[in-house]
Design a protein around this motif. Structure first.
Motif, PDB file in Angstrom:
ATOM      1  N   GLU A   1     -48.201-117.608  24.866  1.00 24.63           N
ATOM      2  CA  GLU A   1     -46.833-117.113  24.215  1.00 24.63           C
ATOM      3  C   GLU A   1     -45.936-117.027  25.410  1.00 24.63           C
ATOM      4  OE1 GLU A   1     -45.889-112.769  22.471  1.00 24.63           O
ATOM      5  OE2 GLU A   1     -47.028-113.812  21.335  1.00 24.63           O
ATOM      6  N   GLU A   2     -46.227-116.374  26.490  1.00 26.73           N
ATOM      7  CA  GLU A   2     -45.442-116.217  27.604  1.00 26.73           C
ATOM      8  C   GLU A   2     -44.945-117.368  28.228  1.00 26.73           C
ATOM      9  OE1 GLU A   2     -47.485-111.955  28.872  1.00 26.73           O
ATOM     10  OE2 GLU A   2     -48.091-113.917  29.898  1.00 26.73           O
ATOM     11  N   VAL A   3     -45.897-118.386  28.475  1.00 30.38           N
ATOM     12  CA  VAL A   3     -45.428-119.867  28.895  1.00 30.38           C
ATOM     13  C   VAL A   3     -43.999-120.345  28.195  1.00 30.38           C
ATOM     14  CG1 VAL A   3     -46.174-122.031  29.211  1.00 30.38           C
ATOM     15  CG2 VAL A   3     -47.727-120.343  30.114  1.00 30.38           C
ATOM     16  N   THR A   4     -44.419-120.374  26.627  1.00 28.63           N
ATOM     17  CA  THR A   4     -43.438-120.756  25.834  1.00 28.63           C
ATOM     18  C   THR A   4     -42.052-120.116  25.798  1.00 28.63           C
ATOM     19  OG1 THR A   4     -45.162-121.478  24.128  1.00 28.63           O
ATOM     20  CG2 THR A   4     -43.060-121.177  23.216  1.00 28.63           C
ATOM     21  N   PHE A   5     -42.054-118.624  25.752  1.00 27.32           N
ATOM     22  CA  PHE A   5     -40.915-117.839  25.900  1.00 27.32           C
ATOM     23  C   PHE A   5     -40.048-118.451  27.254  1.00 27.32           C
ATOM     24  CE2 PHE A   5     -39.054-113.548  26.544  1.00 27.32           C
ATOM     25  CZ  PHE A   5     -37.620-113.879  25.772  1.00 27.32           C
TER      26      PHE A   5
ATOM     27  N   SER B   1     -49.453-129.824  28.432  1.00 25.03           N
ATOM     28  CA  SER B   1     -48.238-130.485  27.845  1.00 25.03           C
ATOM     29  C   SER B   1     -47.088-128.981  28.030  1.00 25.03           C
ATOM     30  CB  SER B   1     -48.210-130.819  26.544  1.00 25.03           C
ATOM     31  OG  SER B   1     -48.423-129.815  25.504  1.00 25.03           O
ATOM     32  N   GLU B   2     -47.587-127.714  27.709  1.00 26.42           N
ATOM     33  CA  GLU B   2     -46.848-126.626  27.608  1.00 26.42           C
ATOM     34  C   GLU B   2     -46.331-126.344  29.012  1.00 26.42           C
ATOM     35  OE1 GLU B   2     -47.783-124.673  23.313  1.00 26.42           O
ATOM     36  OE2 GLU B   2     -49.226-124.385  24.948  1.00 26.42           O
ATOM     37  N   TRP B   3     -47.472-126.302  29.796  1.00 26.58           N
ATOM     38  CA  TRP B   3     -47.065-125.861  31.352  1.00 26.58           C
ATOM     39  C   TRP B   3     -46.246-127.054  31.717  1.00 26.58           C
ATOM     40  CZ3 TRP B   3     -47.903-121.563  33.756  1.00 26.58           C
ATOM     41  CH2 TRP B   3     -48.794-120.664  33.421  1.00 26.58           C
ATOM     42  N   LYS B   4     -46.408-128.054  31.632  1.00 22.83           N
ATOM     43  CA  LYS B   4     -45.506-129.206  32.405  1.00 22.83           C
ATOM     44  C   LYS B   4     -43.965-128.933  31.689  1.00 22.83           C
ATOM     45  CE  LYS B   4     -48.454-133.012  32.899  1.00 22.83           C
ATOM     46  NZ  LYS B   4     -48.526-134.759  32.610  1.00 22.83           N
ATOM     47  N   GLU B   5     -43.997-128.495  30.577  1.00 25.12           N
ATOM     48  CA  GLU B   5     -42.485-128.090  30.154  1.00 25.12           C
ATOM     49  C   GLU B   5     -41.745-127.076  30.748  1.00 25.12           C
ATOM     50  OE1 GLU B   5     -40.299-129.486  27.891  1.00 25.12           O
ATOM     51  OE2 GLU B   5     -41.482-131.212  28.249  1.00 25.12           O
ATOM     52  N   LEU B   6     -42.724-126.010  31.115  1.00 21.41           N
ATOM     53  CA  LEU B   6     -42.423-124.616  32.089  1.00 21.41           C
ATOM     54  C   LEU B   6     -41.888-125.203  33.536  1.00 21.41           C
ATOM     55  CD1 LEU B   6     -41.873-121.641  32.176  1.00 21.41           C
ATOM     56  CD2 LEU B   6     -44.287-121.446  32.764  1.00 21.41           C
ATOM     57  N   TYR B   7     -42.854-125.985  33.918  1.00 22.06           N
ATOM     58  CA  TYR B   7     -42.510-126.406  35.472  1.00 22.06           C
ATOM     59  C   TYR B   7     -41.321-127.283  35.359  1.00 22.06           C
ATOM     60  CZ  TYR B   7     -46.734-124.808  37.606  1.00 22.06           C
ATOM     61  OH  TYR B   7     -47.729-123.611  38.316  1.00 22.06           O
ATOM     62  N   ARG B   8     -41.192-128.158  34.476  1.00 24.63           N
ATOM     63  CA  ARG B   8     -39.749-128.939  34.436  1.00 24.63           C
ATOM     64  C   ARG B   8     -38.477-128.107  34.149  1.00 24.63           C
ATOM     65  NH1 ARG B   8     -41.198-131.992  30.337  1.00 24.63           N
ATOM     66  NH2 ARG B   8     -42.225-133.511  31.479  1.00 24.63           N
TER      67      ARG B   8
ATOM     68  N   LYS C   1     -52.137-129.262  40.820  1.00 23.53           N
ATOM     69  CA  LYS C   1     -52.871-130.508  41.019  1.00 23.53           C
ATOM     70  C   LYS C   1     -53.145-131.190  39.820  1.00 23.53           C
ATOM     71  CE  LYS C   1     -56.614-132.581  43.729  1.00 23.53           C
ATOM     72  NZ  LYS C   1     -57.826-132.267  44.454  1.00 23.53           N
ATOM     73  N   ARG C   2     -53.590-130.431  38.836  1.00 20.78           N
ATOM     74  CA  ARG C   2     -54.162-131.001  37.389  1.00 20.78           C
ATOM     75  C   ARG C   2     -52.929-131.462  36.509  1.00 20.78           C
ATOM     76  NH1 ARG C   2     -55.354-128.013  32.671  1.00 20.78           N
ATOM     77  NH2 ARG C   2     -55.421-125.864  33.655  1.00 20.78           N
ATOM     78  N   LEU C   3     -51.936-130.836  36.707  1.00 20.15           N
ATOM     79  CA  LEU C   3     -50.622-131.500  36.127  1.00 20.15           C
ATOM     80  C   LEU C   3     -49.867-132.512  36.713  1.00 20.15           C
ATOM     81  CD1 LEU C   3     -49.223-127.921  34.792  1.00 20.15           C
ATOM     82  CD2 LEU C   3     -50.512-129.568  33.485  1.00 20.15           C
TER      83      LEU C   3
END
Length: 584
Positions: free
Chosen positions: A143-147, A8-15, A113-115
């Motif tokens: 932490e880096e993904v979130t920032f 879910s955090e990765w998806k927010e980053l890509y968005r 692909k997974r996301l």
């Protein structure tokens, strides 16, 4: 080991990256427009630099804290030249770049692909990396993904505001940066103008030399007139050990007058200071001479070695350049990088240097760069180019001037081997292969580099025309690449006239020119790759027509089944599975 981000955090980053890419901020924000975003978790400020005004890189670097900002400023202020080998090893930042899908690593593609991430268009796929001094660019942790997600969201807002007011980031008071800060109590973002924190200089590295070794050296070594050049630097070939690959730190000792390399040694950064002091002492003991003087460029080198040189009464002087060492370093790095890179060529290719000689012997006006460009253009074109059309394009209407039949077979064979090698290039997954030369950093080297780059581009266009496609006739979606190709070529012509007709330029001016030429090469490479990919459907349509015509003219009883790995019957020279087989 740091924790991995949740899906879910990765998806927010890509968005957030997709929304940032959508506005194309590089159209109005320059690489000198720096602003900050504060981490809601740690309070650290990431200083943002939007990249893409020249078109070679699209994305944004987020320099972390005062250390990251200083690394950026050292390059911007000329303290480290952009083309200095050390520049890539001091950057402390998070980087988001927008790439063609072929440029993504396997890990990126698995995650995408997974996301279930989708992207459309050229250079639309986000790629995220953490650049840390001394380490290979690596994937982000939780932490880096979130920032970076927060930074991209705030940067989009700031860039839109810059678009409405070009003076938005300019404060009357010198030294203040616009920063988006987060108030955790109010749970909201605010605008602030902040001065970066003062830098606390780390104490110089100190290693006490071994007294017994010093005494042994004093008893053996004799004074000499030799002058040694010595430097520390990161080697460009990463070591893939542990959780994260790192670049080994190296010491090199070279005789200034002869260029003889006395010692090269690589070590992990933490162990390097003690090992480097031992290497210098070992080098003196092995040669049984005291150099009259040791020349260094960096203060850290002088600080570390001064206890040894003071004890042994050897002169230690800081200078701006170490020419003999830098030549040896270029040779070593070129060897390391050649070992690291896999050859894109089929066995039997004579090599680019030999090909240059072949073309000269046979009376061709093409350089090896021109030959590459011509072949790439022919391969990108919709109509197959036969040898009867290719050879006059290489050697002129009067033909080649071969001394013997054996020479003719050797040269023609080498050209066709190169053709077959370049025909295996997959632009969606690999970079365009082209001759790799080390140009001297002087007026002649800069001019030669421009000539080679323009020859590649012009011959590519000529190859397209041989295959029935003029630049004016390219599909609409490729017009931007054509315009960019023409614009960059004009800039390189102008740069050549400036270098050739202007007053004698110093090394710094030539280095800047070399960097501008390199940027032009990157843009031209991208344009030619995009054109090749963009014409794929046109080539397939033509191949379908050829295949249909062949089938119509061939009696059904005499048709043989074509294997997937057999040569395609349309005459393209490719395997059936990579040509007409794609249509069935």
């Amino acid at each position: 080991m740091k924790a991995d981000a949740r899906p879910s955090e990765w998806k927010e980053l890509y968005r957030a990256a997709a929304k940032f890419r959508e506005i194309e901020p590089w159209a109005w924000v320059t690489e000198e427009d720096i602003f900050g975003v504060q981490s809601p978790v740690t309070g650290e400020i990431g200083y943002c630099c939007v990249m893409g005004e020249l078109g070679q890189v699209l994305g944004m670097a987020v320099y972390l804290g005062i250390g990251g900002l200083n690394g950026y400023l050292m390059v911007q202020q000329g303290k480290i030249e952009p083309d200095d080998s050390d520049a890539m090893f001091i950057q402390d930042c998070l980087l988001v770049s927008f790439e063609n899908k072929s440029a993504l690593e396997k890990e990126d593609k698995v995650l995408i692909k997974r996301l279930g991430i989708q992207a459309n268009g050229k250079r639309a796929w986000p790629m995220f990396r953490r650049h840390k001094p001394g380490f290979f660019p690596w994937f982000l942790d939780k932490e880096e993904v979130t920032f970076l997600t927060a930074v991209l969201e705030q940067a989009r807002d700031v860039c839109l505001r810059i678009g409405k007011d070009e003076d938005f980031l300019h404060h009357p008071k010198e030294g203040l940066y616009f920063v988006r800060t987060y108030n955790s109590e109010a749970a909201r973002w605010a605008d602030s103008w902040l001065a970066p924190e003062a830098v606390t200089a780390a104490p110089p590295e100190s290693v006490k030399p071994d007294e017994l070794s010093l005494q042994r050296i004093k008893s053996k070594a004799k004074p000499s007139k030799a002058i040694w050049e010595l430097d520390f630097f990161y080697a460009p070939a990463p070591i893939f050990e542990g959780d994260r690959p790192f670049y080994p730190y190296s010491i090199m000792i070279v005789d200034r007058d002869t260029g003889f390399v006395h010692d090269v040694h690589m070590a992990e950064s933490e162990k390097a200071p003690a090992e480097f002091v031992k290497r210098l002492m070992g080098c003196i003991e092995k040669n049984e001479i005291f150099p009259a003087e040791i020349l260094v460029k960096k203060q850290e080198v002088a600080d570390l070695l001064s206890p040894v040189t003071d004890k042994l009464k050897i002169g230690l002087r800081k200078v701006k350049e170490l020419p003999s060492l830098e030549e040896a370093r270029r040779s070593m790095e070129g060897h390391l990088l050649k070992e690291e890179a896999a050859s894109p060529f089929a066995a039997g290719y004579c090599g680019d240097d030999q090909m240059e000689e072949h073309l000269l012997k046979a009376g061709s006006n093409l350089s090896v760069f021109g030959l590459y460009g011509l072949i790439f253009g022919c391969l990108a074109a919709p109509n197959p180019v036969m040898p009867s059309a290719l050879m006059p394009a290489i050697f002129g209407k009067e033909g080649a001037k071969f001394a013997t039949e054996a020479q003719a077979q050797e040269i023609i064979g080498s050209i066709m081997t190169l053709w077959n090698s370049l025909n295996q290039w997959e632009p969606e997954t690999n970079e365009m292969p082209f001759p790799g030369y080390d140009y001297p950093v002087n007026k002649s080297g800069a001019l030669h580099r421009i000539i080679d780059t323009l020859s590649l581009a012009e011959s590519f266009c000529r190859g397209l025309e041989l295959g029935g496609m003029r630049l004016d006739d390219l599909p609409g979606e490729l017009k931007k690449d054509v315009e960019q190709l023409e614009r960059v070529s004009s800039l390189l012509y102008a740069q050549a006239k400036l270098i050739e007709g202007g007053k004698e330029q110093g090394k710094k001016e030539i280095q800047k020119a070399m960097k501008a030429i390199e940027n032009g090469e990157i843009v031209i490479d991208g344009c030619l790759t995009n054109i090749h990919i963009g014409l794929k459907n046109v080539r397939l349509q033509f191949a379908r027509q050829i295949g249909t015509d062949v089938m119509r003219k061939t009696p059904a009883a005499s048709r043989e089944k074509v294997g997937r790995n057999d040569p395609c019957p349309c005459g393209s020279g490719k395997k059936y599975k990579k040509c007409c087989g794609l249509l069935h």
